[in-house]
Design an enzyme around this catalytic site. Structure first.
Site, PDB file in Angstrom:
ATOM      1  N   GLY A  13       0.803  -0.925  -0.020  1.00  0.00           N
ATOM      2  CA  GLY A  13       0.156   0.086  -0.056  1.00  0.00           C
ATOM      3  C   GLY A  13       0.895   1.152  -0.019  1.00  0.00           C
ATOM      4  CG  ASN A  82       2.380   3.537   6.011  1.00  0.00           C
ATOM      5  OD1 ASN A  82       1.527   4.358   5.682  1.00  0.00           O
ATOM      6  ND2 ASN A  82       2.439   2.259   5.682  1.00  0.00           N
ATOM      7  N   GLY A  84      -0.552   0.687  10.118  1.00  0.00           N
ATOM      8  CA  GLY A  84      -2.301   0.859  10.549  1.00  0.00           C
ATOM      9  C   GLY A  84      -3.168  -0.394   9.979  1.00  0.00           C
ATOM     10  CB  THR A  86      -9.698  -0.480   9.289  1.00  0.00           C
ATOM     11  OG1 THR A  86      -9.797  -1.291   8.103  1.00  0.00           O
ATOM     12  CG2 THR A  86      -9.093   0.970   8.656  1.00  0.00           C
ATOM     13  CE1 TYR A 147      -7.054   3.661   9.790  1.00  0.00           C
ATOM     14  CE2 TYR A 147      -8.332   5.405   9.363  1.00  0.00           C
ATOM     15  CZ  TYR A 147      -7.186   4.582   9.017  1.00  0.00           C
ATOM     16  OH  TYR A 147      -6.335   4.853   8.009  1.00  0.00           O
TER      17      TYR A 147
HETATM   18  N1  CAA Z   1     -23.509   8.687   7.584  1.00  0.00           N
HETATM   19  C1  CAA Z   1     -24.725   8.441   8.194  1.00  0.00           C
HETATM   20  N2  CAA Z   1     -25.339   7.237   8.061  1.00  0.00           N
HETATM   21  C2  CAA Z   1     -24.668   6.388   7.645  1.00  0.00           C
HETATM   22  C3  CAA Z   1     -23.421   6.201   7.109  1.00  0.00           C
HETATM   23  C4  CAA Z   1     -22.855   7.715   7.171  1.00  0.00           C
HETATM   24  N3  CAA Z   1     -21.659   7.751   6.715  1.00  0.00           N
HETATM   25  N4  CAA Z   1     -23.107   5.129   6.593  1.00  0.00           N
HETATM   26  C5  CAA Z   1     -24.147   4.403   6.653  1.00  0.00           C
HETATM   27  N5  CAA Z   1     -25.037   4.718   7.294  1.00  0.00           N
HETATM   28  C6  CAA Z   1     -26.358   4.467   7.553  1.00  0.00           C
HETATM   29  C7  CAA Z   1     -26.683   3.446   6.639  1.00  0.00           C
HETATM   30  O1  CAA Z   1     -27.450   4.276   5.514  1.00  0.00           O
HETATM   31  C8  CAA Z   1     -27.833   2.644   7.275  1.00  0.00           C
HETATM   32  O2  CAA Z   1     -28.722   3.278   7.629  1.00  0.00           O
HETATM   33  P1  CAA Z   1     -30.250   2.375   7.118  1.00  0.00           P
HETATM   34  O3  CAA Z   1     -30.344   1.156   7.757  1.00  0.00           O
HETATM   35  O4  CAA Z   1     -31.513   3.395   7.550  1.00  0.00           O
HETATM   36  O5  CAA Z   1     -30.361   2.128   5.583  1.00  0.00           O
HETATM   37  C9  CAA Z   1     -27.193   2.437   8.785  1.00  0.00           C
HETATM   38  O6  CAA Z   1     -26.358   3.684   8.860  1.00  0.00           O
HETATM   39  C10 CAA Z   1     -26.266   1.179   8.684  1.00  0.00           C
HETATM   40  O7  CAA Z   1     -25.180   1.352   7.697  1.00  0.00           O
HETATM   41  P2  CAA Z   1     -24.400  -0.006   7.203  1.00  0.00           P
HETATM   42  O8  CAA Z   1     -25.511  -0.941   6.653  1.00  0.00           O
HETATM   43  O9  CAA Z   1     -23.573   0.583   6.430  1.00  0.00           O
HETATM   44  O10 CAA Z   1     -23.901  -0.424   8.606  1.00  0.00           O
HETATM   45  P3  CAA Z   1     -23.050  -1.837   8.841  1.00  0.00           P
HETATM   46  O11 CAA Z   1     -23.310  -2.034  10.430  1.00  0.00           O
HETATM   47  O12 CAA Z   1     -23.668  -2.765   8.101  1.00  0.00           O
HETATM   48  O13 CAA Z   1     -21.682  -1.489   8.363  1.00  0.00           O
HETATM   49  C11 CAA Z   1     -19.759  -0.404   8.330  1.00  0.00           C
HETATM   50  C12 CAA Z   1     -21.087  -0.384   8.988  1.00  0.00           C
HETATM   51  C13 CAA Z   1     -18.843  -1.548   8.365  1.00  0.00           C
HETATM   52  C14 CAA Z   1     -18.809   0.692   9.107  1.00  0.00           C
HETATM   53  C15 CAA Z   1     -19.742   0.381   6.895  1.00  0.00           C
HETATM   54  O14 CAA Z   1     -20.652   1.154   6.974  1.00  0.00           O
HETATM   55  C16 CAA Z   1     -18.590   0.685   6.228  1.00  0.00           C
HETATM   56  O15 CAA Z   1     -17.850   0.008   5.725  1.00  0.00           O
HETATM   57  N6  CAA Z   1     -18.597   1.950   6.069  1.00  0.00           N
HETATM   58  C17 CAA Z   1     -17.315   2.589   5.473  1.00  0.00           C
HETATM   59  C18 CAA Z   1     -16.278   2.956   6.727  1.00  0.00           C
HETATM   60  C19 CAA Z   1     -15.098   3.597   5.972  1.00  0.00           C
HETATM   61  O16 CAA Z   1     -15.165   4.666   5.147  1.00  0.00           O
HETATM   62  N7  CAA Z   1     -13.909   3.059   6.201  1.00  0.00           N
HETATM   63  C20 CAA Z   1     -12.734   3.682   5.478  1.00  0.00           C
HETATM   64  C21 CAA Z   1     -11.786   2.253   5.378  1.00  0.00           C
HETATM   65  S1  CAA Z   1     -10.409   2.881   4.677  1.00  0.00           S
HETATM   66  C22 CAA Z   1      -9.526   3.540   5.558  1.00  0.00           C
HETATM   67  O17 CAA Z   1      -9.470   3.838   6.589  1.00  0.00           O
HETATM   68  C23 CAA Z   1      -8.355   4.399   5.029  1.00  0.00           C
HETATM   69  C24 CAA Z   1      -8.303   5.822   5.092  1.00  0.00           C
HETATM   70  O18 CAA Z   1      -7.458   6.333   6.107  1.00  0.00           O
HETATM   71  C25 CAA Z   1      -9.326   6.828   4.543  1.00  0.00           C
END
Ligand code: CAA
Length: 240
Positions: A13, A82, A84, A86, A147
């Site tokens: 990465g 670096n 890390g 999640t 995170y």
């Molecule tokens: N804001 C507000 N509401 C949100 C939302 C957000 N950003 N994301 C999801 N929701 C809501 C959904 O719409 C859903 O609502 P409904 O049931 O009413 O439809 C509810 O919250 C549940 O959402 P999920 O089905 O996604 O919930 P889950 O429990 O199945 O999954 C999660 C949770 C695993 C955290 C998933 O949402 C996810 O993967 N999100 C992305 C997280 C992310 O961006 N991670 C970054 C990884 S990369 C990284 O970290 C590198 C870096 O430095 C950038």
């Protein structure tokens, strides 16, 4: 000037791109990994950068590995924290283990590694410490209380250590990448990732090399007047 650089999480990465970029600048580079043996061996074969396996969350492991690295490669002049992980899950479902693992690997590792190299840097009156934070430490991210807390913690840590170290020729800076095309980001579900990319004004994920170039600059003699800073590289997704 050629120096010794150590990059944690340096075989995949963003870390991989950083290790290669620092080698291209003429530095002697060592790359640290922990989990993915296969990727580390492939990396070592492809780019001829030595790798060292240990857990950056474990102070004693860091201490013995650093002794070996300093003997084999040289005293560390440039440290890039670096590594890390999640463990994305909403707080109401998060286990203590998911919290602790992320804090230990993403934040406590910065203490462990800096604590072990800082005295050498102070004695030699030179050092470059670059801590990789994240856009999600700046803005918070749904599903990432662990995170986001660790990555925000890195920013405070960086500013405090910068103040302590400035008079000793050591700069301490953070880089806050946005969403970069790496395995970590690829682990996010396709639907969610498409929604995230739609929020990036440049219209795409970043490339690991685009973060490595920032680190290259911060590690160079040209960046001697920059310390305690956070350089944001996120395609405009979050304007600080
Ligand atoms: N804001 C507000 N509401 C949100 C939302 C957000 N950003 N994301 C999801 N929701 C809501 C959904 O719409 C859903 O609502 P409904 O049931 O009413 O439809 C509810 O919250 C549940 O959402 P999920 O089905 O996604 O919930 P889950 O429990 O199945 O999954 C999660 C949770 C695993 C955290 C998933 O949402 C996810 O993967 N999100 C992305 C997280 C992310 O961006 N991670 C970054 C990884 S990369 C990284 O970290 C590198 C870096 O430095 C950038």
């Amino acid at each position: 000037m050629a120096r010794t650089a150590l990059v944690t999480g340096g075989t995949r990465g963003i870390g991989r791109a950083i290790a290669i970029a620092l080698k291209d600048d003429g530095h002697k580079v060592a790359a640290v990994y922990h989990g993915n043996e296969e990727a580390a061996h492939a990396f070592e074969r492809e780019v001829s950068i030595p790798t060292f396996k240990f857990d950056v969350a474990d102070f004693a492991a860091c201490e013995s590995a650093l002794k070996r690295i300093e003997q084999e490669i040289g005293p560390v002049d440039v440290l890039v924290n670096n590594a890390g992980i999640t463990r994305d899950v909403q707080l109401h479902k998060m286990t203590p283990a998911q919290w602790n693992e992320v804090i230990a690997t993403d934040l406590t590792s910065c203490f462990n590694m800096c604590r072990l190299v800082i005295n050498g840097m102070r004695e030699r009156n030179f050092g470059r410490i670059i801590n990789i934070s994240s856009i999600n430490g700046q803005k918070g991210q749904f599903g990432q209380t662990n995170y986001s807390a660790a990555k925000a913690g890195i920013l405070g840590f960086t500013k405090a250590l910068a103040q302590e170290s400035a008079a000793k020729g050591i700069t301490v800076n953070a880089v806050a990448p946005g969403y970069i095309a790496t395995d970590m980001v690829a682990a996010v579900s396709k639907d969610i990732l498409a929604r995230i990319v739609a929020q990036i004004p440049v219209g795409r994920l970043g490339h690991a090399e685009e973060i490595a170039q920032v680190v290259q600059f911060l590690a160079s003699d040209k960046a001697a007047f920059i310390t305690g800073s956070t350089i944001t590289a996120n395609g405009g997704q979050y304007v600080v």
